[in-house]
Enzyme design. Structure first.
Site, PDB file in Angstrom:
ATOM      1  N   ARG A 235       0.860  -1.190   0.000  1.00 44.55           N
ATOM      2  CA  ARG A 235       0.000   0.000   0.000  1.00 44.55           C
ATOM      3  C   ARG A 235       0.891   1.233   0.000  1.00 44.55           C
ATOM      4  O   ARG A 235       1.909   1.269   0.719  1.00 44.55           O
ATOM      5  CB  ARG A 235      -0.905   0.032   1.246  1.00 44.55           C
ATOM      6  N   HIS A 283      -1.339  -0.654  -9.735  1.00 50.17           N
ATOM      7  CA  HIS A 283      -1.934  -1.499  -8.699  1.00 50.17           C
ATOM      8  C   HIS A 283      -2.553  -2.785  -9.280  1.00 50.17           C
ATOM      9  O   HIS A 283      -3.775  -2.947  -9.310  1.00 50.17           O
ATOM     10  CB  HIS A 283      -2.999  -0.718  -7.895  1.00 50.17           C
TER      11      HIS A 283
HETATM   12  P1  NDP Z   1      -1.140 -11.003   5.686  1.00 54.41           P
HETATM   13  O1  NDP Z   1      -2.162 -10.323   6.497  1.00 54.41           O
HETATM   14  O2  NDP Z   1      -1.280 -12.448   5.393  1.00 54.41           O
HETATM   15  O3  NDP Z   1       0.295 -10.813   6.362  1.00 54.41           O
HETATM   16  C1  NDP Z   1       0.744  -9.590   6.841  1.00 54.41           C
HETATM   17  C2  NDP Z   1       2.200  -9.708   7.280  1.00 54.41           C
HETATM   18  O4  NDP Z   1       2.635  -8.427   7.729  1.00 54.41           O
HETATM   19  C3  NDP Z   1       2.391 -10.687   8.435  1.00 54.41           C
HETATM   20  O5  NDP Z   1       3.626 -11.323   8.344  1.00 54.41           O
HETATM   21  C4  NDP Z   1       2.371  -9.744   9.646  1.00 54.41           C
HETATM   22  O6  NDP Z   1       3.067 -10.223  10.775  1.00 54.41           O
HETATM   23  C5  NDP Z   1       3.097  -8.545   9.078  1.00 54.41           C
HETATM   24  N1  NDP Z   1       2.773  -7.344   9.864  1.00 54.41           N
HETATM   25  C6  NDP Z   1       1.552  -6.803  10.085  1.00 54.41           C
HETATM   26  N2  NDP Z   1       1.659  -5.729  10.902  1.00 54.41           N
HETATM   27  C7  NDP Z   1       2.974  -5.621  11.201  1.00 54.41           C
HETATM   28  C8  NDP Z   1       3.720  -4.734  12.012  1.00 54.41           C
HETATM   29  N3  NDP Z   1       3.143  -3.738  12.692  1.00 54.41           N
HETATM   30  N4  NDP Z   1       5.059  -4.915  12.101  1.00 54.41           N
HETATM   31  C9  NDP Z   1       5.663  -5.934  11.441  1.00 54.41           C
HETATM   32  N5  NDP Z   1       5.009  -6.809  10.647  1.00 54.41           N
HETATM   33  C10 NDP Z   1       3.685  -6.648  10.528  1.00 54.41           C
HETATM   34  O7  NDP Z   1      -1.025 -10.172   4.334  1.00 54.41           O
HETATM   35  P2  NDP Z   1      -0.727 -10.710   2.851  1.00 54.41           P
HETATM   36  O8  NDP Z   1       0.622 -11.295   2.814  1.00 54.41           O
HETATM   37  O9  NDP Z   1      -1.843 -11.535   2.364  1.00 54.41           O
HETATM   38  O10 NDP Z   1      -0.790  -9.333   2.023  1.00 54.41           O
HETATM   39  C11 NDP Z   1       0.055  -8.241   2.328  1.00 54.41           C
HETATM   40  C12 NDP Z   1      -0.502  -6.991   1.687  1.00 54.41           C
HETATM   41  O11 NDP Z   1      -0.320  -7.006   0.280  1.00 54.41           O
HETATM   42  C13 NDP Z   1      -2.021  -6.803   1.823  1.00 54.41           C
HETATM   43  O12 NDP Z   1      -2.365  -6.317   3.099  1.00 54.41           O
HETATM   44  C14 NDP Z   1      -2.315  -5.807   0.740  1.00 54.41           C
HETATM   45  O13 NDP Z   1      -2.229  -4.495   1.232  1.00 54.41           O
HETATM   46  C15 NDP Z   1      -1.206  -6.040  -0.286  1.00 54.41           C
HETATM   47  N6  NDP Z   1      -1.719  -6.549  -1.557  1.00 54.41           N
HETATM   48  C16 NDP Z   1      -1.419  -5.853  -2.709  1.00 54.41           C
HETATM   49  C17 NDP Z   1      -1.845  -6.301  -3.926  1.00 54.41           C
HETATM   50  C18 NDP Z   1      -1.466  -5.619  -5.182  1.00 54.41           C
HETATM   51  O14 NDP Z   1      -1.967  -5.967  -6.253  1.00 54.41           O
HETATM   52  N7  NDP Z   1      -0.568  -4.657  -5.145  1.00 54.41           N
HETATM   53  C19 NDP Z   1      -2.673  -7.523  -4.048  1.00 54.41           C
HETATM   54  C20 NDP Z   1      -2.908  -8.188  -2.790  1.00 54.41           C
HETATM   55  C21 NDP Z   1      -2.457  -7.700  -1.593  1.00 54.41           C
HETATM   56  P3  NDP Z   1       2.641 -11.596  11.508  1.00 54.41           P
HETATM   57  O15 NDP Z   1       3.169 -12.676  10.579  1.00 54.41           O
HETATM   58  O16 NDP Z   1       3.340 -11.548  12.785  1.00 54.41           O
HETATM   59  O17 NDP Z   1       1.134 -11.578  11.592  1.00 54.41           O
END
Ligand code: NDP
Length: 320
Positions: A235, A283
């Site tokens: 994002r 995007h």
């Molecule tokens: P998930 O929710 O599965 O995973 C999120 C990861 O980020 C986890 O490892 C989590 O840690 C970590 N995280 C969250 N908050 C923090 C923090 N404060 N500090 C450190 N690490 C943090 O997300 P996805 O992998 O499925 O997707 C990631 C993002 O990709 C989506 O939220 C979306 O915004 C973006 N996206 C973009 C697309 C595009 O076309 N450009 C398409 C699809 C998604 P933990 O493992 O400990 O929970």
């Protein structure tokens, strides 16, 4: 006297909303799984009280207000920031996200492309080509190139694994400790600056939450080694875009591949468009694929119709 209501189909009614996804294709994919589900486009809703399930991507504020009989909200994608923290969400209705292996595969493909592009100095050769220059630069071997992936969730973990298989020296960063074969995993805010300072290529794959908004500010971006490459597929608002632009102009950030922005579409006047060390895509690093995601959506609708807990639930307080 009001006419009697027609009998409700067994599973109830799902409303669909997305400005980007094809309603007909999604309807056909879902109907193949759930013939007893009534599926309507949001523009065709007659009585919002008849809607039991919503499958939506970025519905407008107030969308959920009149839906008093909702059982399940299904986010038509992985990133849920357009749903969490809204004021129109009905209390206690579960929100789920897509958790689709083909979506993760598509994302890993984009990330691999972008990392290889920087690792193989393609932006340098593109610039040289435009000047008609044969500009030999000896290739680096992948294990010499340190790639850090911020966010090791469903998409991040798969991308990190793919990069590791290509031979890169991969580190990852998450909120809670993770264990991914061949990836040096770090967790928590105290480790972020170390991860950044060791990133020849930084890949941002975090969700946008109250904790991560603006996380990569100027001070954090300055921790990157001089000339590092930046890839953002998560994002735009995770990064201070003005600071990132200045650091790209100064060369502190050597090059970037950017799929997401603070404001989308990226305004025509934005200075990022003019930087020849930046690749911009609108995007689309990964999208929801109806033929593969319909089955899990159907399973969750069945669970919700029985009052069971759906899979892939979002934790609104956490923001992802
Ligand atoms: P998930 O929710 O599965 O995973 C999120 C990861 O980020 C986890 O490892 C989590 O840690 C970590 N995280 C969250 N908050 C923090 C923090 N404060 N500090 C450190 N690490 C943090 O997300 P996805 O992998 O499925 O997707 C990631 C993002 O990709 C989506 O939220 C979306 O915004 C973006 N996206 C973009 C697309 C595009 O076309 N450009 C398409 C699809 C998604 P933990 O493992 O400990 O929970």
């Amino acid at each position: 006297m009001t006419p009697p209501r027609p009998p409700q189909p067994a599973l109830g009614t799902l409303a669909f909303y997305s400005e980007f996804d094809d309603f007909k294709v999604w309807k056909a994919a879902l109907q193949a799984q759930l013939p007893m589900l009534d599926i309507v486009h949001a523009s065709e809703i007659r009585d919002p009280a008849d809607i039991h399930y919503v499958l939506a991507w970025k519905p407008p504020e107030g969308f959920f207000d009149p839906m008093r009989n909702l059982r399940l909200i299904i986010n038509l994608g992985a990133g849920v920031d357009a749903l969490t923290g809204r004021r129109d969400l009905p209390d206690g209705v579960p929100i789920t996200r897509l958790s689709d292996p083909r979506m993760a595969q598509m994302m890993a493909g984009y990330v691999l492309f972008a990392v290889l592009r920087h690792a193989r100095d393609i932006p340098y050769f593109e610039q040289a080509q435009r000047q008609g220059k044969w500009a030999y630069r000896h290739p680096r071997s992948p294990e010499e190139i340190r790639v850090s992936v911020l966010g090791l969730g469903e998409l991040g973990a798969q991308a990190a694994g793919e990069l590791q298989r290509q031979g890169f020296a991969v580190s990852g960063w998450s909120r809670t400790p993770r264990d991914i074969a061949g990836v040096r995993c770090h967790a928590g805010p105290d480790t972020l600056e170390t991860v950044l300072s060791q990133a020849d290529i930084l890949v941002v794959m975090l969700p946008l939450t109250p904790e991560t908004r603006g996380l990569l500010n100027r001070q954090k971006l300055l921790k990157l080694p001089h000339g590092a490459a930046l890839i953002n597929v998560a994002r735009g608002a995770l990064i201070d875009q003005a600071a990132m632009t200045e650091l790209l102009q100064s060369g502190h950030i050597g090059s970037a591949t950017l799929d997401v922005f603070e404001h989308e579409p990226l305004p025509a006047s934005d200075p990022l468009w003019l930087l020849d060390n930046v690749l911009i895509t609108p995007h689309l690093a990964s999208v929801a694929i109806p033929s593969s995601a319909a089955a899990q959506i159907a399973q969750n609708i069945i669970r919700a119709s029985r009052g069971e807990t759906p899979a892939h639930q979002v934790t609104p307080a956490r923001g992802y």
